[in-house]
Motif scaffolding. Structure first.
Motif, PDB file in Angstrom:
ATOM      1  N   GLU A  99       1.053  -1.058  -0.065  1.00 34.46           N
ATOM      2  CA  GLU A  99       0.297   0.197  -0.189  1.00 34.46           C
ATOM      3  C   GLU A  99       1.717   1.207   0.176  1.00 34.46           C
ATOM      4  N   CYS A 154     -12.479   3.559  -6.616  1.00 31.49           N
ATOM      5  CA  CYS A 154     -11.454   2.499  -7.040  1.00 31.49           C
ATOM      6  C   CYS A 154     -11.238   2.415  -8.112  1.00 31.49           C
ATOM      7  N   TYR A 184      -6.844   4.252  -5.217  1.00 31.35           N
ATOM      8  CA  TYR A 184      -8.395   4.100  -4.417  1.00 31.35           C
ATOM      9  C   TYR A 184      -8.020   6.132  -4.394  1.00 31.35           C
ATOM     10  N   MET A 223      -4.126   6.496  -2.819  1.00 29.69           N
ATOM     11  CA  MET A 223      -3.896   4.471  -1.871  1.00 29.69           C
ATOM     12  C   MET A 223      -3.509   4.138  -3.430  1.00 29.69           C
ATOM     13  N   VAL A 258      -2.223   0.108  -4.270  1.00 28.52           N
ATOM     14  CA  VAL A 258      -2.588  -0.992  -3.825  1.00 28.52           C
ATOM     15  C   VAL A 258      -1.631  -1.639  -5.108  1.00 28.52           C
ATOM     16  N   ASN A 271       5.229   4.696   2.058  1.00 27.01           N
ATOM     17  CA  ASN A 271       4.761   3.489   2.042  1.00 27.01           C
ATOM     18  C   ASN A 271       4.603   2.848   2.663  1.00 27.01           C
ATOM     19  N   SER A 285       3.161  -0.146   3.960  1.00 30.65           N
ATOM     20  CA  SER A 285       3.234  -1.765   2.960  1.00 30.65           C
ATOM     21  C   SER A 285       2.888  -2.044   4.407  1.00 30.65           C
ATOM     22  N   THR A 322       0.511  -1.958   7.303  1.00 30.13           N
ATOM     23  CA  THR A 322      -1.181  -2.262   7.057  1.00 30.13           C
ATOM     24  C   THR A 322      -0.780  -3.743   6.532  1.00 30.13           C
ATOM     25  N   LEU A 337      -4.126  -6.878   5.813  1.00 34.41           N
ATOM     26  CA  LEU A 337      -5.616  -6.825   4.147  1.00 34.41           C
ATOM     27  C   LEU A 337      -6.083  -7.869   4.309  1.00 34.41           C
ATOM     28  N   TYR A 382      -8.745  -3.110   5.082  1.00 31.90           N
ATOM     29  CA  TYR A 382      -6.993  -2.541   5.955  1.00 31.90           C
ATOM     30  C   TYR A 382      -7.453  -2.052   6.574  1.00 31.90           C
TER      31      TYR A 382
END
Length: 362
Positions: free
Chosen positions: A54, A82, A101, A109, A111, A136, A138, A141, A143, A198
């Motif tokens: 992300e 998105c 998004y 954002m 992905v 960043n 990632s 986050t 998911l 998320y």
């Protein structure tokens, strides 16, 4: 050292069998690929896809920057919407496919695929412009993907968010699900209805457990990478490194809908425009075996005794029990009904070009 998602500690209690997937230690299955695949097609499955990347793009120049870097038209997005898109090299080959998004006019954002996070960040940074900052997210986050026809009834037990009015490719920020703050998106990678959730990495395990509890009476199963691959394949959703790569353009992969050549300039546009005008040298098609044998990635495809391309993904369809594949082949042989052959262990085995997707949701 393989990377692990925040959910790694609980794989074992669900019987997860882990493999090395592009440098990540991830579950290929929990019960069986067939059971998990069927659960998603008929009830629901829960996937850990926290390995995905992300990246936030923020600032007054965010829109202009994304228009230059991606093939789809970001200007068409409303807040809370998105879109699927791609980043291309000047050659027209693909850096990565991704979701964009739109949170606000100055905040987006991206992905991206797990195996491409570093490469994508380097590419975005290399083309960064004033007024667009990259972050960043990632590692912070997690998911989770709740997929299948029962996804909405399951989720509705844990939230009073207006799920029934949330359209595909739309999302809600700061939704409370079982008391956990979530960005909730009606999207997925299975060819079924479903949601992607998320959350902060620390909330991944509690949310996973709450979802499984809520879904027990609806037949919800934890699902691994094996079923994720067979589900996306039946729905003809591309996998980077197979249907898309630096050598394969979005047009060859049949993704022209997501390439807006009229939106203005973007990286790769000239090459894609030229390819469209000249005609595609090769195209991605479905094939079905007419004799025994399963087509696998990189198996060569023949017609008139000459090689015309190769299989990108192939398997026995868990839903339909047919031996099918996606193949990138010379355009002259792509009409449905065209007879071809797949080389399996040195033998040319008969196959035929068929329409795709192999599965459409009911």
């Amino acid at each position: 050292m393989l990377k692990r998602t925040p959910l790694y500690p609980i794989y074992a209690e669900h019987g997860g069998r882990v493999i090395d997937f592009g440098g990540w230690e991830l579950p290929v299955q929990f019960s069986s690929i067939q059971k998990e695949h069927d659960a998603v097609r008929q009830q629901a499955g829960l996937f850990d896809v926290s390995h995905m990347g992300e990246i936030l793009v923020e600032g007054p120049g965010a829109l202009q920057f994304l228009q230059k870097l991606t093939t789809n038209d970001v200007a068409k997005l409303a807040d809370g919407q998105c879109q699927y898109s791609l980043m291309c090299y000047p050659s027209g080959g693909v850096v990565d496919d991704l979701l964009v998004y739109k949170m606000a006019d100055t905040r987006y954002m991206l992905v991206v695929n797990a195996s491409n996070i570093e490469k994508d960040l380097a590419w975005l940074t290399e083309h960064a412009s004033d007024g667009a900052q990259l972050t960043n997210m990632s590692d912070q986050t997690a998911l989770l993907a709740l997929q299948g026809p029962m996804a909405e009834p399951i989720l509705s037990k844990l939230t009073d968010a207006p799920l029934s009015t949330l359209s595909p490719f739309h999302f809600l920020e700061n939704v409370s699900i079982a008391g956990i703050l979530t960005l909730l998106s009606r999207s997925g990678y299975t060819g079924e209805d479903g949601f992607e959730l998320y959350v902060s990495a620390k909330d991944a395990i509690p949310l996973w457990q709450k979802l499984l509890e809520a879904g027990e009476e609806h037949g919800l199963l934890p699902a691994g990478l094996g079923a994720r691959d067979t589900l996306r394949f039946e729905a003809r959703l591309p996998l980077y490194g197979q249907e898309l790569s630096a050598e394969i353009t979005p047009l060859e992969a049949g993704l022209s809908f997501f390439v807006k050549l009229k939106k203005g300039d973007f990286i790769g546009r000239d090459a894609l425009l030229e390819q469209k005008e000249k005609g595609l040298p090769r195209k991605l098609v479905g094939i079905e075996m007419q004799e025994r044998g399963i087509p696998r990635s990189h198996y060569k495809v023949y017609a008139d005794d000459k090689p015309i391309g190769e299989i990108t993904t192939g398997t026995q369809s868990p839903t339909y029990k047919r031996n099918v594949g996606l193949a990138l082949i010379d355009s002259a042989y792509t009409a449905p009904g065209t007879e071809v052959a797949v080389e399996i262990r040195g033998v040319q085995v008969k196959a035929v070009v068929v329409p795709t997707p192999f599965h459409k949701k009911k």
